[in-house]
Design a protein around this motif. Structure first.
Motif, PDB file in Angstrom:
ATOM      1  N   LYS A 148       0.838  -1.193   0.000  1.00 14.52           N
ATOM      2  CA  LYS A 148       0.000   0.000   0.000  1.00 14.52           C
ATOM      3  C   LYS A 148       0.874   1.243   0.000  1.00 14.52           C
ATOM      4  CE  LYS A 148      -3.698   2.349   2.551  1.00 14.52           C
ATOM      5  NZ  LYS A 148      -4.573   2.341   3.744  1.00 14.52           N
ATOM      6  N   VAL A 149       0.546   2.214  -0.821  1.00 18.63           N
ATOM      7  CA  VAL A 149       1.278   3.477  -0.885  1.00 18.63           C
ATOM      8  C   VAL A 149       0.535   4.510  -0.046  1.00 18.63           C
ATOM      9  CG1 VAL A 149       2.195   5.292  -2.374  1.00 18.63           C
ATOM     10  CG2 VAL A 149       2.106   2.932  -3.203  1.00 18.63           C
ATOM     11  N   ASN A 150       1.234   5.107   0.912  1.00 15.94           N
ATOM     12  CA  ASN A 150       0.596   6.047   1.839  1.00 15.94           C
ATOM     13  C   ASN A 150       0.853   7.511   1.494  1.00 15.94           C
ATOM     14  OD1 ASN A 150      -0.525   4.015   3.546  1.00 15.94           O
ATOM     15  ND2 ASN A 150       1.516   3.674   4.418  1.00 15.94           N
ATOM     16  N   GLU A 151       1.488   7.741   0.370  1.00 14.34           N
ATOM     17  CA  GLU A 151       1.734   9.118  -0.063  1.00 14.34           C
ATOM     18  C   GLU A 151       0.952   9.374  -1.349  1.00 14.34           C
ATOM     19  OE1 GLU A 151       5.986   8.111  -0.656  1.00 14.34           O
ATOM     20  OE2 GLU A 151       5.763   9.149  -2.580  1.00 14.34           O
ATOM     21  N   PRO A 152       0.600  10.629  -1.609  1.00  9.99           N
ATOM     22  CA  PRO A 152      -0.126  10.918  -2.853  1.00  9.99           C
ATOM     23  C   PRO A 152       0.780  10.732  -4.067  1.00  9.99           C
ATOM     24  CG  PRO A 152       0.471  12.961  -1.753  1.00  9.99           C
ATOM     25  CD  PRO A 152       0.831  11.848  -0.806  1.00  9.99           C
ATOM     26  N   ALA A 153       0.168  10.462  -5.210  1.00  6.67           N
ATOM     27  CA  ALA A 153       0.923  10.459  -6.464  1.00  6.67           C
ATOM     28  C   ALA A 153       1.265  11.906  -6.801  1.00  6.67           C
ATOM     29  CB  ALA A 153       0.088   9.840  -7.578  1.00  6.67           C
ATOM     30  N   VAL A 154       2.537  12.161  -7.107  1.00  3.90           N
ATOM     31  CA  VAL A 154       2.981  13.524  -7.406  1.00  3.90           C
ATOM     32  C   VAL A 154       3.174  13.646  -8.916  1.00  3.90           C
ATOM     33  CG1 VAL A 154       4.685  15.311  -6.951  1.00  3.90           C
ATOM     34  CG2 VAL A 154       4.129  13.643  -5.167  1.00  3.90           C
ATOM     35  N   LEU A 155       2.187  14.240  -9.571  1.00  2.00           N
ATOM     36  CA  LEU A 155       2.193  14.404 -11.017  1.00  2.00           C
ATOM     37  C   LEU A 155       2.855  15.732 -11.366  1.00  2.00           C
ATOM     38  CD1 LEU A 155       1.130  13.348 -13.811  1.00  2.00           C
ATOM     39  CD2 LEU A 155      -0.925  14.722 -13.374  1.00  2.00           C
ATOM     40  N   ARG A 156       3.891  15.655 -12.157  1.00  3.10           N
ATOM     41  CA  ARG A 156       4.608  16.875 -12.535  1.00  3.10           C
ATOM     42  C   ARG A 156       4.335  17.201 -14.002  1.00  3.10           C
ATOM     43  NH1 ARG A 156       8.680  19.779  -9.897  1.00  3.10           N
ATOM     44  NH2 ARG A 156       8.739  18.165  -8.295  1.00  3.10           N
ATOM     45  N   LEU A 157       3.976  18.455 -14.269  1.00  2.00           N
ATOM     46  CA  LEU A 157       3.671  18.907 -15.619  1.00  2.00           C
ATOM     47  C   LEU A 157       4.786  19.789 -16.153  1.00  2.00           C
ATOM     48  CD1 LEU A 157      -0.113  19.842 -15.235  1.00  2.00           C
ATOM     49  CD2 LEU A 157       0.868  17.672 -15.967  1.00  2.00           C
ATOM     50  N   LYS A 158       5.148  19.571 -17.405  1.00  2.00           N
ATOM     51  CA  LYS A 158       6.230  20.333 -18.028  1.00  2.00           C
ATOM     52  C   LYS A 158       5.817  20.771 -19.430  1.00  2.00           C
ATOM     53  CE  LYS A 158      11.093  19.874 -19.434  1.00  2.00           C
ATOM     54  NZ  LYS A 158      11.539  21.143 -18.809  1.00  2.00           N
ATOM     55  N   TYR A 159       6.029  22.019 -19.726  1.00  2.00           N
ATOM     56  CA  TYR A 159       5.690  22.565 -21.038  1.00  2.00           C
ATOM     57  C   TYR A 159       6.522  21.912 -22.138  1.00  2.00           C
ATOM     58  CZ  TYR A 159       5.587  25.950 -24.883  1.00  2.00           C
ATOM     59  OH  TYR A 159       5.488  26.536 -26.111  1.00  2.00           O
ATOM     60  N   ARG A 160       5.857  21.585 -23.239  1.00  2.00           N
ATOM     61  CA  ARG A 160       6.538  21.078 -24.423  1.00  2.00           C
ATOM     62  C   ARG A 160       6.553  22.169 -25.480  1.00  2.00           C
ATOM     63  NH1 ARG A 160       3.784  15.345 -25.856  1.00  2.00           N
ATOM     64  NH2 ARG A 160       3.851  16.360 -27.902  1.00  2.00           N
ATOM     65  N   PRO A 161       7.649  22.310 -26.217  1.00  2.37           N
ATOM     66  CA  PRO A 161       7.740  23.409 -27.204  1.00  2.37           C
ATOM     67  C   PRO A 161       6.734  23.310 -28.340  1.00  2.37           C
ATOM     68  CG  PRO A 161       9.650  21.930 -27.353  1.00  2.37           C
ATOM     69  CD  PRO A 161       8.920  21.567 -26.102  1.00  2.37           C
ATOM     70  N   ASP A 162       6.101  22.141 -28.519  1.00  4.84           N
ATOM     71  CA  ASP A 162       5.091  22.018 -29.570  1.00  4.84           C
ATOM     72  C   ASP A 162       3.686  22.320 -29.053  1.00  4.84           C
ATOM     73  OD1 ASP A 162       5.282  19.685 -28.002  1.00  4.84           O
ATOM     74  OD2 ASP A 162       4.316  18.457 -29.534  1.00  4.84           O
ATOM     75  N   PHE A 163       3.576  22.855 -27.845  1.00  5.34           N
ATOM     76  CA  PHE A 163       2.287  23.179 -27.229  1.00  5.34           C
ATOM     77  C   PHE A 163       1.933  24.647 -27.417  1.00  5.34           C
ATOM     78  CE2 PHE A 163       2.151  19.727 -23.656  1.00  5.34           C
ATOM     79  CZ  PHE A 163       1.914  18.753 -24.615  1.00  5.34           C
TER      80      PHE A 163
END
Length: 208
Positions: free
Chosen positions: A40-55
């Protein structure tokens, strides 16, 4: 259960020839290990977002800012997989359709007065249509073909992603560059593949 934090994409994402990803988990190894061992994982999932140059930069920044806020408010978690979650019964059409397509058509009707005007009419309403023609064309584009680059089309986007337990309601929709929207959604889905349904998620944004 703790794991090593990452401030950059995983080794696979940085491998030679690999495309740049816009979303990855800081603690991906924790969830991969837990999935294998049943721990069991007791920490939240840490989702990291990063800008892509084609965005589209403006649209990406707005999306990232809202997801960070929603995570801070404790509103994000991995949703159950449901391919019909975006379907709604359209009484006029007499069949189920996606809410995003209904939203798209409503915007087009508002811009074109039901889409019946043509350039030859020469009315004030037609002039309004022509003034919005670029926007209308971008709204139609994703219905005709799959976007392959930024600026081609516009999608109704769920502000809080359905896969992040967002509601499929009109108040949760707004227009977003179609290429940027679809690539972010795909990258988030891949990043969360080892996260169990219902697990809390927080979002961090690499602002460059």
């Amino acid at each position: 259960m703790a794991g090593k934090k990452r401030d950059a994409p995983t080794r696979q994402a940085k491998a030679k020839g690999a495309r740049i990803v816009s979303a990855f988990l800081d603690n991906a190894e924790v969830f991969r290990t837990a999935k294998t061992t049943g721990a069991k994982v007791n920490e939240p999932a840490v989702l990291r977002l990063k800008y892509r140059p084609d965005f589209d930069k403006r649209d990406f920044d707005r999306k990232a800012r809202d997801l960070v806020r929603l995570g801070q408010e404790g509103k994000l978690s991995k949703a159950k997989s449901d391919r019909t979650s975006n379907s709604v019964y359209d009484r006029k059409a007499g069949k189920s359709r996606t809410r995003t397509n209904i939203f798209r058509e409503r915007v087009i009707r508002r811009l074109t007065k039901d889409g019946k005007l043509t350039q030859q009419h020469g009315t004030r309403e037609t002039n309004k249509y022509l003034a919005n023609k670029s926007l209308v064309d971008r709204l139609y584009y994703p219905q005709r073909k799959q976007p392959t680059a930024v600026g081609q089309g516009l999608d109704p986007d769920h502000i809080q992603e359905l896969q992040l337990d967002g509601e499929d309601v009109y108040d949760n929709l707004r227009l977003m560059d179609a290429w940027t929207n679809r690539q972010i959604g795909s990258d988030i889905s891949v990043a969360l593949r080892d996260v169990p349904e219902g697990h809390p998620i927080i979002v961090k944004w690499i602002d460059e």
